[in-house]
Design an enzyme around this catalytic site. Structure first.
Site, PDB file in Angstrom:
ATOM      1  N   GLU A  67     -10.732  52.673  21.595  1.00  0.00           N
ATOM      2  CA  GLU A  67      -9.516  52.110  21.013  1.00  0.00           C
ATOM      3  C   GLU A  67      -9.554  52.178  19.491  1.00  0.00           C
ATOM      4  O   GLU A  67      -8.577  52.586  18.851  1.00  0.00           O
ATOM      5  CB  GLU A  67      -9.325  50.643  21.431  1.00  0.00           C
ATOM      6  N   CYS A 106     -11.787  45.136  19.324  1.00  0.00           N
ATOM      7  CA  CYS A 106     -10.705  46.114  19.435  1.00  0.00           C
ATOM      8  C   CYS A 106      -9.355  45.409  19.522  1.00  0.00           C
ATOM      9  O   CYS A 106      -8.364  45.907  18.983  1.00  0.00           O
ATOM     10  CB  CYS A 106     -10.929  47.039  20.625  1.00  0.00           C
TER      11      CYS A 106
END
Length: 160
Positions: free
Chosen positions: A80, A107
């Site tokens: 991510e 993330c």
């Protein structure tokens, strides 16, 4: 003549892109891909879990257990984050992130900060962990939608 009817949907398409990206990961245990898509269904960026640019992944410790500095967790960038950082100037506001695993809390913070508004994920491997609980709190408080990918019944094979 009618149009073809057995084409894949958008979710399957973008999940396929993230899955193909995951194949670039050198992690011997977990390969994760990510694909960021604009509101108008354009791919803005992709990423996979791996070493930061310039870091020799031949010397990276790929172990999952041991002291922190002797494990991959101290060195590897998540898919991510890589997808967010790989974006070259596109506005991510209002975009959707397709990813293998439900995002970790670190993330989640990056997802919130860059303006992603929806997450489509395949697995909740760490559901119930402290990390997952915090991630959900962050995403919920910031009105980021998330949903588990509903697999379509299409088999797609690539002969690369």
């Amino acid at each position: 003549m009618k149009k073809r009817s057995n084409y894949i949907g958008w979710d399957a398409y973008f999940m396929g892109v993230e899955e193909l990206s995951a194949k670039r990961s050198k992690d011997p245990n977990t390969q994760v891909g990510a694909c960021i898509v604009s509101k108008d269904k354009k791919i803005l960026s992709v990423g996979y879990n791996g070493a930061p640019n310039g870091y020799n992944d031949e010397i990276l410790p790929w172990d999952r257990e041991g002291s922190f500095i002797d494990t991959k967790y101290a060195y590897v960038c998540h898919a991510e984050l890589n997808a967010i950082l790989n974006n070259k100037g596109s506005n991510l506001e209002g975009s959707t992130l397709y990813v293998d695993l439900f995002p970790c809390n670190e993330c989640a913070k990056a997802i919130i900060q860059c303006g992603i508004k929806e997450i489509v994920y395949k697995s909740e491997k760490y559901k119930g962990s402290d990390n997952n609980i915090v991630s959900r709190k962050l995403l919920d408080e910031c009105n980021i939608k998330y949903r588990k990918y509903e697999k379509e019944n299409n088999l797609v094979e690539l002969d690369l």
